[in-house]
Motif scaffolding. Structure first.
Motif, PDB file in Angstrom:
ATOM      1  N   GLU B 708       0.832  -1.210   0.000  1.00 58.34           N
ATOM      2  CA  GLU B 708       0.000   0.000   0.000  1.00 58.34           C
ATOM      3  C   GLU B 708       0.856   1.244   0.000  1.00 58.34           C
ATOM      4  O   GLU B 708       0.586   2.225  -0.719  1.00 58.34           O
ATOM      5  CB  GLU B 708      -0.911   0.020   1.229  1.00 58.34           C
ATOM      6  CG  GLU B 708      -2.079  -0.935   1.103  1.00 58.34           C
ATOM      7  CD  GLU B 708      -2.926  -0.894   2.358  1.00 58.34           C
ATOM      8  OE1 GLU B 708      -3.853  -1.703   2.447  1.00 58.34           O
ATOM      9  OE2 GLU B 708      -2.634  -0.054   3.248  1.00 58.34           O
ATOM     10  N   GLU B 709       1.839   1.191   0.746  1.00 59.56           N
ATOM     11  CA  GLU B 709       2.742   2.354   0.777  1.00 59.56           C
ATOM     12  C   GLU B 709       3.341   2.580  -0.587  1.00 59.56           C
ATOM     13  O   GLU B 709       3.451   3.708  -1.056  1.00 59.56           O
ATOM     14  CB  GLU B 709       3.840   2.130   1.799  1.00 59.56           C
ATOM     15  CG  GLU B 709       3.365   2.266   3.233  1.00 59.56           C
ATOM     16  CD  GLU B 709       4.510   2.049   4.204  1.00 59.56           C
ATOM     17  OE1 GLU B 709       4.265   2.029   5.415  1.00 59.56           O
ATOM     18  OE2 GLU B 709       5.658   1.913   3.725  1.00 59.56           O
ATOM     19  N   GLU B 710       3.703   1.510  -1.193  1.00 58.67           N
ATOM     20  CA  GLU B 710       4.293   1.670  -2.519  1.00 58.67           C
ATOM     21  C   GLU B 710       3.269   2.234  -3.488  1.00 58.67           C
ATOM     22  O   GLU B 710       3.557   3.095  -4.307  1.00 58.67           O
ATOM     23  CB  GLU B 710       4.807   0.335  -3.034  1.00 58.67           C
ATOM     24  CG  GLU B 710       6.075  -0.099  -2.347  1.00 58.67           C
ATOM     25  CD  GLU B 710       6.543  -1.416  -2.897  1.00 58.67           C
ATOM     26  OE1 GLU B 710       7.526  -1.958  -2.353  1.00 58.67           O
ATOM     27  OE2 GLU B 710       5.923  -1.900  -3.861  1.00 58.67           O
ATOM     28  N   GLU B 711       2.103   1.733  -3.388  1.00 61.60           N
ATOM     29  CA  GLU B 711       1.071   2.245  -4.283  1.00 61.60           C
ATOM     30  C   GLU B 711       0.829   3.710  -4.019  1.00 61.60           C
ATOM     31  O   GLU B 711       0.674   4.531  -4.941  1.00 61.60           O
ATOM     32  CB  GLU B 711      -0.233   1.473  -4.098  1.00 61.60           C
ATOM     33  CG  GLU B 711      -0.161   0.059  -4.675  1.00 61.60           C
ATOM     34  CD  GLU B 711      -1.405  -0.722  -4.361  1.00 61.60           C
ATOM     35  OE1 GLU B 711      -1.464  -1.899  -4.723  1.00 61.60           O
ATOM     36  OE2 GLU B 711      -2.330  -0.161  -3.717  1.00 61.60           O
ATOM     37  N   ASP B 712       0.800   4.020  -2.744  1.00 57.30           N
ATOM     38  CA  ASP B 712       0.621   5.443  -2.432  1.00 57.30           C
ATOM     39  C   ASP B 712       1.740   6.277  -3.021  1.00 57.30           C
ATOM     40  O   ASP B 712       1.515   7.347  -3.607  1.00 57.30           O
ATOM     41  CB  ASP B 712       0.590   5.643  -0.915  1.00 57.30           C
ATOM     42  CG  ASP B 712      -0.689   5.071  -0.312  1.00 57.30           C
ATOM     43  OD1 ASP B 712      -0.691   4.804   0.925  1.00 57.30           O
ATOM     44  OD2 ASP B 712      -1.650   4.884  -1.062  1.00 57.30           O
ATOM     45  N   GLU B 713       2.903   5.755  -2.882  1.00 54.89           N
ATOM     46  CA  GLU B 713       4.048   6.498  -3.413  1.00 54.89           C
ATOM     47  C   GLU B 713       3.943   6.589  -4.920  1.00 54.89           C
ATOM     48  O   GLU B 713       4.205   7.631  -5.514  1.00 54.89           O
ATOM     49  CB  GLU B 713       5.352   5.816  -3.049  1.00 54.89           C
ATOM     50  CG  GLU B 713       5.691   5.945  -1.585  1.00 54.89           C
ATOM     51  CD  GLU B 713       6.969   5.194  -1.277  1.00 54.89           C
ATOM     52  OE1 GLU B 713       7.359   5.148  -0.091  1.00 54.89           O
ATOM     53  OE2 GLU B 713       7.574   4.656  -2.222  1.00 54.89           O
TER      54      GLU B 713
END
Lengths: 268, 723
Positions: B708-713
């Protein structure tokens, strides 16, 4: 061994190493005959020799007509007292050779005085003579043996020497069951009916060696090139029984220290 | 036996005379000897002529005759048709009445040679006669063999009762289906007289039963009573002894014996005596060998000294002491030793003694080989042992290397104590070589050298010898070796403890080194003293200081000379460094010291306030000619004599030390320590399923969170780029 055949018997029993010197043999022969006359024995056996530290005991036994009657034992041709001392088992060690020697043995006895129980040390003195008596008795009861057929029992109950005993055959001589303890039977009634059916009541009236405990406490050997069978007791080392198969020579003699081999179970 | 009423004499006497004439006639008519069982009323047939007049005298009164019959019945031990009836039933005989019909009927009978049929036929005849006589009263005869044939007797009783009352009952149980008992009536012979034969079957059946009973074979053997009686009577009639009555017992016995012990074939040997003959053959070889070679070697033997000692002389002295094996046995041993000397390169030889065993005993000879005659066998054995050891170590190293790769197995910190090297031949406990055999005449077997560890272990165990050299010694602590090694170890102990000689017989040589040599505890060799004069016998007996040990004492280590086990040998230096350090950590071992050679006996330790030696004069009656005898109390059976310049030791016994205490087997060793636990070998429990799932769930969560963090990024970056 019979006094009459002393010389031959000593020769046959010499395989165990202990025997008698010629001077001893000569003196024994004469004294045994005299003993037979004086005490009116029917048969005199030279029982053996107990080695002591200072001197040795030479033991003879006299038998009356009935072979299993209580025997009179003589040492150095003095009649030994009849009483059995069971306490002498506590005395260990060799015989001294002096019949008046006294062993001291301290026992711890509990003495009840009122409500308290004390333990006192009581010094029990046992004469060597009584010890000798009981040792001879023990040895007799434990390991004195005769071959099967040498004695027979009449219907009246008396036990006689079998004059027609021709000796054991070679195959019989190697079996423990052909030899009996020379004492009143203890285990006969415990035999199964099957065994009793095979027994001849005139010959099989004593315990055989088969069921001796521990098993293996007898060593059977043939010596002189299979012409002599020798049984040695491992429980009382020094007891030698010899028999020439197919002849009527047999006998036993004890030459030893008079101590039981309690380590036997470890040694087998 | 009931006493029958005395019959009137008058009728019996003429009958007796008739019977006598009858007898003689019949006797003459007998052509062939045949076994004739006694049948009542026909007793006179069987006994020889000598008994006939006697029987006639006995006929005077029936009572005595009855006795005579019973006597004869018991004497000849014949089964007749004994009718053992109960006393209550029967009265006496009516001899006279029965006798009337007797002679006339018997005469015309031809006698067959077969006894069997005779019995039945006579019996049936007699029964017929009995049937004739009114008022049958059967005599009571005691059967010679009191067989417990209760059934048959009962039947007979019944039968007699029946006859008495004239009844004819059916006798069901008599019926036998034995074809052997059937005899054709034609062989019976003729019955010229016409007799009524009312119901012969029951009687015949009874007879058959009686005969079947006689033919019954005994349980223990194949012989039946019938056959035995047949044999016995045949024998008597063949040999015609003078007084068979007196000889009957012995004749009976010998007949029985002969049946079971058939005379030897001249071609076949008695199987039982076989081992005896074999042994005798072997012993004959002993005597034969020496006799054969005598002629050739006679000259040599006179000149050269033989290695064989004078056994007979020593046996004589030992006999004076009351110890020994008997003179002919000693001679056989002498011959056997001579044979040994001929077979092996022997310098000196001595009869050491006899060790008794369970099944067989050992005769032990102590020998010393000639110089330079090293035992090749020993070396071969040693090489094999070393080769085996090397192989083992190689195997271990390889295994270790393989295992080092995947995983490290913790090595045990226990190392076996270093093996103490055994003593060289001809030194210490291995000074002499020992040969054993079971009986003189049998080949001698050599015992291996003894190793110190064997002696140490032998001190801890106490076992009987069985008599077989290769038998295993099962004990705790385990004995390293078989019975041959155990025997050798005991021999070494006994020799070290009980070989003694009079003081001064041996002396130390003059070329000995210092006493303080390393590893040496005194001198270890001695030589004979040429100036020895002999100690008076009385002094030898009085004091134990006049005797000395001439064998080395065995140290607790198991050797006679001390060896420091910690000395590093070449092999030990090949091991890794770690182990060397471990070695240094071990304690220093003290040097063991024992009493030096030629120590007098008075220095020996006591056993429970008891002197370890007992000394006597052999004959107290003639001290001037007697021999000093010393017996060991520590090793019962060891004995030594000394007289003048001669002395000798011997051991005859079971091979065990005397201990006043009971034998206590050593306890098992303490349990060894386990390897100290550390993290490498610590056991951990496997995670359970829930834990694994929880872990998995946690990991997934973490993964999901990171994604999720990666997607957010990514989204952020995309948004940035868009702008």
């Amino acid at each position: 061994m019979d006094a009459e055949s002393l010389l031959l018997s000593l020769e046959l029993a010499s395989g165990s190493g202990q025997g008698l010197s010629p001077d001893r043999r000569a003196s024994l022969l004469t004294s045994l005959t005299l003993v037979k006359r004086d005490y009116r024995f029917d048969r005199v056996l030279f029982w053996g020799r107990i080695l002591g530290l200072v001197a040795d005991y030479y033991i003879a036994q006299g038998l009356s007509e009935d072979q299993l009657a209580p025997r009179k034992t003589l040492y150095r041709w003095r009649r030994r007292p009849e009483e059995m001392a069971t306490q002498t088992s506590v005395v260990k060690g060799r015989f001294m050779g002096d019949p008046s020697h006294e062993y001291e043995h301290t026992e711890v006895q509990k003495v009840n005085e009122g409500e308290k129980v004390f333990e006192e040390e009581v010094v029990v003195q046992i004469k060597e003579e009584t010890r000798l008596v009981s040792v001879i008795d023990q040895i007799d009861k434990a390991v004195a043996i005769v071959p099967r057929g040498a004695l027979f029992k009449t219907p009246f109950g008396s036990i006689n020497v079998n004059r027609t005993f021709e000796g054991l055959s070679l195959s019989e001589a190697k079996k423990l069951s052909s030899y009996f303890h020379f004492k009143e039977p203890v285990e006969l009634k415990n035999k199964t009916l099957l065994e009793k059916a095979d027994m001849d009541p005139s010959l099989d009236f004593m315990d055989s060696l088969e069921h001796d405990i521990p098993k293996g406490s007898w060593s059977i050997q043939m010596e002189r090139g299979n012409a002599l069978v020798v049984l040695r007791s491992l429980l009382w080392p020094g007891l030698t029984f010899y028999h020439t198969p197919r002849t009527k020579n047999y006998g036993y003699i004890y030459v030893g220290t008079g101590e039981k081999n309690i380590d036997l179970p470890f040694m087998l | 036996m009931g006493d029958p009423p005395p019959n009137p004499d008058s009728p019996s006497q003429p009958t007796s005379s008739r019977r006598n004439s009858q007898l003689s006639e019949r006797w003459r008519s007998q052509e062939q000897p045949r076994p004739q069982p006694t049948v009542p009323y026909e007793v006179q047939q069987t006994p020889p002529d000598a008994q006939i007049p006697r029987s006639s005298q006995e006929v005077v009164s029936s009572q005595t005759n009855l006795r005579g019959w019973s006597q004869r019945a018991s004497l000849t031990q014949n089964e007749n048709l004994m009718f053992q009836a109960e006393e209550a039933q029967l009265g006496g005989i009516e001899y006279s009445s029965l006798n009337t019909g007797f002679p006339s009927e018997i005469q015309p009978q031809p006698y067959l040679s077969e006894g069997r049929f005779q019995v039945t036929r006579d019996a049936s005849l007699m029964l017929q006669q009995l049937q004739q006589g009114e008022g049958n009263l059967f005599q009571q005869l005691e059967a010679a063999y009191q067989e417990p044939g209760a059934n048959l007797l009962g039947q007979f009783t019944m039968y007699q009762r029946d006859l008495q009352f004239g009844q004819s009952a059916e006798h069901g149980p008599y019926l036998r289906d034995d074809p052997a008992l059937q005899f054709s009536p034609s062989e019976l012979g003729f019955m010229p007289f016409s007799m009524e034969m009312p119901e012969p079957e029951p009687r015949e059946l009874a007879v058959q039963n009686a005969k079947a009973y006689l033919l019954q074979t005994s349980v223990n053997c194949d012989l039946s009573l019938y056959e035995h009686l047949v044999n016995l009577l045949t024998k008597i009639l063949n040999q015609r002894p003078e007084n068979p009555l007196f000889l009957l017992e012995s004749l009976n016995r010998t007949t029985q014996w002969e049946w079971f012990h058939p005379k030897l074939d001249t071609l076949r040997d008695d199987p039982e005596m076989q081992p005896i003959y074999e042994m005798a053959e072997r012993q004959k070889a002993l005597f034969g060998g020496s006799g054969g070679g005598e002629g050739e070697q006679e000259m040599e033997e006179e000149v050269a000294e033989t290695a064989v000692p004078n056994i007979m002389e020593k046996a004589f002295y030992f006999e004076q002491a009351g110890v020994g094996l008997g003179s002919d046995e000693s001679f056989r041993i002498f011959m056997a030793l001579k044979q040994l000397v001929e077979q092996q390169p022997i310098l000196t030889c001595r009869f050491w003694g006899k060790i008794l065993g369970l099944s067989r005993s050992y005769l032990v000879a102590e020998v010393e080989f000639r110089e330079g005659e090293e035992e090749g066998e020993e070396e071969e054995m040693e090489e094999m042992m070393e080769g085996g050891d090397v192989m083992e170590t190689h195997g271990e190293e390889e295994g270790e290397e393989e295992e080092k790769i995947p995983d490290v197995i913790p090595k045990p910190t226990w190392k076996p104590p270093p093996a103490i090297p055994k003593e060289e031949s001809r030194s210490g406990a291995n000074k002499y070589l020992y040969f054993v055999c079971n009986e003189p005449g049998q080949p001698w077997a050599r015992l291996p050298h003894v190793t110190p560890i064997q002696i140490v272990q032998a001190r801890k165990i106490k076992k009987f010898f069985t008599g077989y050299l290769d038998a295993p010694v099962i004990s705790y602590p385990p004995f390293p070796g078989n019975e041959a090694n155990y025997l050798r170890a005991q021999i070494a102990r006994i020799s070290a403890a009980t070989q003694i000689s009079p003081l001064g017989f041996y002396q130390f040589g003059e070329e000995e080194g210092d006493e303080e040599e390393e590893g040496g505890a005194g001198r270890d060799s001695y030589e004979e003293n040429p100036d020895f004069d002999g100690i008076p016998v009385l002094e030898l007996v009085d004091s134990m200081a006049n005797w000395v040990h001439h064998t080395q004492h065995i140290l607790p280590q198991g050797r006679c000379t001390w060896v420091n086990p910690l000395q590093k040998t070449e092999e030990e230096e090949e091991l890794g460094e770690e182990e060397e350090k471990a070695d240094e950590g071990m304690e220093e071992v003290e040097q063991e010291v024992g009493p030096p050679l030629l120590t007098p006996l008075s220095e020996d330790a006591e056993i429970m306030h008891m002197s370890p030696w007992t000394a006597r004069l052999s004959c107290s009656l003639s001290p001037q000619y007697s021999v000093a005898v010393v017996r060991s109390n520590l090793w019962p059976g060891a004995c030594a004599y000394a007289s003048g310049k001669k002395f000798e030791n011997i051991y005859i016994g079971w091979g065990h030390k005397y201990s006043p205490e009971n034998f206590n087997p050593p306890l098992p060793a303490p349990i060894q320590q386990e390897y100290p636990s550390g993290p490498e070998i610590m056991e951990m429990s496997d995670p359970t399923v829930e834990e694994e799932q929880a872990l998995k769930a946690a990991q997934e969560q973490v993964l999901a969170a990171s994604e999720e963090e990666e997607e957010d990024e990514d989204e952020d970056e995309d948004e940035d780029q868009d702008d």
